[in-house]
Design a protein around this motif. Structure first.
Motif, PDB file in Angstrom:
ATOM      1  N   ARG A 220       5.572   3.003   0.940  1.00  0.00           N
ATOM      2  CA  ARG A 220       5.239   3.762   1.995  1.00  0.00           C
ATOM      3  C   ARG A 220       3.608   3.806   2.203  1.00  0.00           C
ATOM      4  O   ARG A 220       3.901   5.381   2.573  1.00  0.00           O
ATOM      5  CB  ARG A 220       5.010   2.031   2.761  1.00  0.00           C
ATOM      6  N   ALA A 221       2.635   4.358   2.349  1.00  0.00           N
ATOM      7  CA  ALA A 221       1.226   4.501   2.755  1.00  0.00           C
ATOM      8  C   ALA A 221       0.887   3.621   3.589  1.00  0.00           C
ATOM      9  O   ALA A 221       0.608   2.564   3.546  1.00  0.00           O
ATOM     10  CB  ALA A 221       0.888   5.277   2.233  1.00  0.00           C
ATOM     11  N   ASP A 222       0.107   3.854   5.131  1.00  0.00           N
ATOM     12  CA  ASP A 222      -0.571   3.297   6.040  1.00  0.00           C
ATOM     13  C   ASP A 222      -2.180   3.679   5.185  1.00  0.00           C
ATOM     14  O   ASP A 222      -2.951   4.932   5.635  1.00  0.00           O
ATOM     15  CB  ASP A 222      -0.422   3.950   7.528  1.00  0.00           C
ATOM     16  N   PRO A 223      -2.859   2.286   5.094  1.00  0.00           N
ATOM     17  CA  PRO A 223      -4.267   2.659   4.724  1.00  0.00           C
ATOM     18  C   PRO A 223      -4.758   2.831   5.933  1.00  0.00           C
ATOM     19  O   PRO A 223      -6.331   4.031   5.536  1.00  0.00           O
ATOM     20  CB  PRO A 223      -4.850   1.065   3.979  1.00  0.00           C
ATOM     21  N   MET A 224      -4.783   2.672   6.900  1.00  0.00           N
ATOM     22  CA  MET A 224      -5.580   2.706   8.458  1.00  0.00           C
ATOM     23  C   MET A 224      -5.141   4.533   8.417  1.00  0.00           C
ATOM     24  O   MET A 224      -6.661   4.608   8.620  1.00  0.00           O
ATOM     25  CB  MET A 224      -5.249   1.769   9.261  1.00  0.00           C
ATOM     26  N   ALA A 225      -4.292   4.653   8.222  1.00  0.00           N
ATOM     27  CA  ALA A 225      -3.893   6.364   8.304  1.00  0.00           C
ATOM     28  C   ALA A 225      -5.089   7.229   7.668  1.00  0.00           C
ATOM     29  O   ALA A 225      -5.804   8.335   7.997  1.00  0.00           O
ATOM     30  CB  ALA A 225      -2.489   6.828   8.547  1.00  0.00           C
ATOM     31  N   ALA A 226      -5.081   6.840   5.572  1.00  0.00           N
ATOM     32  CA  ALA A 226      -5.539   7.687   4.951  1.00  0.00           C
ATOM     33  C   ALA A 226      -6.865   7.464   5.639  1.00  0.00           C
ATOM     34  O   ALA A 226      -7.800   8.467   5.740  1.00  0.00           O
ATOM     35  CB  ALA A 226      -5.689   6.353   3.841  1.00  0.00           C
ATOM     36  N   ALA A 227      -7.881   6.623   5.722  1.00  0.00           N
ATOM     37  CA  ALA A 227      -8.595   5.840   6.230  1.00  0.00           C
ATOM     38  C   ALA A 227      -9.742   6.796   7.434  1.00  0.00           C
ATOM     39  O   ALA A 227     -10.332   7.559   7.539  1.00  0.00           O
ATOM     40  CB  ALA A 227      -9.653   5.448   6.414  1.00  0.00           C
ATOM     41  N   LYS A 228      -8.605   7.314   8.227  1.00  0.00           N
ATOM     42  CA  LYS A 228      -8.785   8.463   9.662  1.00  0.00           C
ATOM     43  C   LYS A 228      -8.663   9.191   8.780  1.00  0.00           C
ATOM     44  O   LYS A 228     -10.311  10.068   9.448  1.00  0.00           O
ATOM     45  CB  LYS A 228      -7.171   7.608  10.335  1.00  0.00           C
TER      46      LYS A 228
ATOM     47  N   ASN B 155       0.795  -1.615   0.201  1.00  0.00           N
ATOM     48  CA  ASN B 155      -0.163  -0.067   0.097  1.00  0.00           C
ATOM     49  C   ASN B 155       0.742   1.001  -0.131  1.00  0.00           C
ATOM     50  O   ASN B 155       2.194   1.280   1.011  1.00  0.00           O
ATOM     51  CB  ASN B 155      -1.021   0.054   1.244  1.00  0.00           C
ATOM     52  N   GLY B 156       0.682   2.299  -0.879  1.00  0.00           N
ATOM     53  CA  GLY B 156       1.550   3.219  -0.865  1.00  0.00           C
ATOM     54  C   GLY B 156       1.431   3.906  -2.734  1.00  0.00           C
ATOM     55  O   GLY B 156       0.590   4.400  -3.019  1.00  0.00           O
ATOM     56  N   LEU B 157       2.534   5.012  -2.440  1.00  0.00           N
ATOM     57  CA  LEU B 157       2.595   5.382  -4.179  1.00  0.00           C
ATOM     58  C   LEU B 157       4.500   4.707  -4.814  1.00  0.00           C
ATOM     59  O   LEU B 157       4.918   4.892  -3.675  1.00  0.00           O
ATOM     60  CB  LEU B 157       2.367   6.913  -3.690  1.00  0.00           C
ATOM     61  N   VAL B 158       3.929   5.100  -6.482  1.00  0.00           N
ATOM     62  CA  VAL B 158       5.044   4.462  -7.049  1.00  0.00           C
ATOM     63  C   VAL B 158       4.923   6.615  -7.964  1.00  0.00           C
ATOM     64  O   VAL B 158       3.850   6.639  -8.012  1.00  0.00           O
ATOM     65  CB  VAL B 158       4.574   3.894  -7.379  1.00  0.00           C
ATOM     66  N   TYR B 159       6.627   6.631  -7.813  1.00  0.00           N
ATOM     67  CA  TYR B 159       6.263   8.074  -8.205  1.00  0.00           C
ATOM     68  C   TYR B 159       6.971   7.923  -9.543  1.00  0.00           C
ATOM     69  O   TYR B 159       8.575   7.128  -9.686  1.00  0.00           O
ATOM     70  CB  TYR B 159       7.047   8.739  -7.466  1.00  0.00           C
TER      71      TYR B 159
END
Ligand code: PMP
Length: 288
Positions: A119-127, A86-90
């Motif tokens: 990486r990115a935390d999907p839980m943090a995004a949901a919050k 989970n995250g981003l590609v640049y």
């Protein structure tokens, strides 16, 4: 585990990944980029992002640094080497390395390619989505080719910093006629009192967001009407809901604009259902 970046043919340790001082991206912002979301081991809408990269390159008369298939391989390899689920590609392509001169290099040079993943935390995004974000508005001061996704982002940088200075998370560019263009790194949407979605037409005034296009399909699957038309700051402030879209934020509710709460100042149900249905509708390519 060390982070790995791809730079011009090499997979390097992130901290040692460097470009040349005469890379035209570094000196002249002569380059383009893409950001794709990685979700649950899938690259989201990679085709749309690479099609837009192709358009940006063509508009600026730049060459692909490698063939498209090879770039897809590199993207997957960078994601794999960084163990990102989970995250981003640049992805960044610049016109290459050449003695500094505003005009294109006279001797052909290979365009330069950088690919990174994080990486990115999907839980943090949901919050974050549960809370929603606040936006300010700033006068549009960008050039008229913002439909090209270039790395020349100084107005966007200053707009976002103005938002941060004001305690907000995003800034919307507004035309002299009072209509909203888009955010510093997001497309802007509202939901009218009768439940229609409204977003500005993506001709030349805004970036044609890949998430924006997918959200239109999501809206269709939910039987929501979409109107592509301009809307004013006042209309947004008195809308039923407002939200932004981007590969980074997917669908993010906007709860206040220039300090005025949108509806009751809490995220609305339409933005939530679009966010919830997004993954099922988006195009997914396995990330490795
Ligand atoms: N507008 C601008 C100015 C952006 O930088 C972005 C993010 N790339 C977007 C809109 C949203 O585009 P996308 O959905 O393709 O991420």
């Amino acid at each position: 585990m060390p982070r790995i970046a791809y730079v011009n043919g090499r997979y390097a340790n992130h901290n040692d990944a460097m470009v040349h001082v005469e890379d035209r991206g570094y000196q002249l912002a002569d380059g383009v980029y893409e950001v794709c979301e990685i979700s649950r081991g899938f690259i989201i809408d990679m085709k749309g992002h690479l099609d837009r990269l192709d358009r940006s390159l063509r508009e600026l008369r730049m060459e692909w640094p490698v063939e498209r298939k090879a770039l897809e391989f590199i993207i997957r390899e960078v994601i794999r080497r960084n163990h990102v689920r989970n995250g981003l590609v640049y992805i960044q392509v610049t016109r290459g390395v050449a003695p500094r001169d505003h005009a294109f290099p006279t001797k052909p040079v290979r365009s330069a390619l950088v690919v990174t993943a994080k990486r990115a935390d999907p839980m943090a995004a949901a919050k974050k989505a549960e809370k929603g974000m606040t936006v300010i508005t700033v006068p549009e001061n960008r050039w008229d080719r913002v439909d090209i996704k270039t790395i020349g982002l100084l107005p966007n940088v200053l707009a976002r910093q103005a938002a941060v200075d004001a305690g907000a998370q995003e800034a919307w560019f507004v035309d002299p006629d009072g209509t909203v263009k888009e955010g510093a790194s997001t497309n802007a949407w509202i939901v009218t009192t009768d439940g229609s979605l409204v977003t500005r037409p993506a001709d030349f005034g805004i970036l044609r967001g890949i998430t924006r296009a997918t959200v239109m399909k999501v809206a269709d699957s939910l039987d929501l009407k979409v109107e592509e038309r301009a809307f004013s700051v006042e209309e947004a402030q008195s809308a039923r809901e407002a939200f932004v879209t981007s590969a980074t934020s997917v669908v993010m509710p906007v709860v206040s604009i220039d300090g005025k709460p949108v509806a009751n100042g809490h995220p609305g149900t339409v933005a939530r259902s679009l966010r919830d249905a997004f993954f099922a509708i988006a195009e997914k390519s396995p990330s490795c």
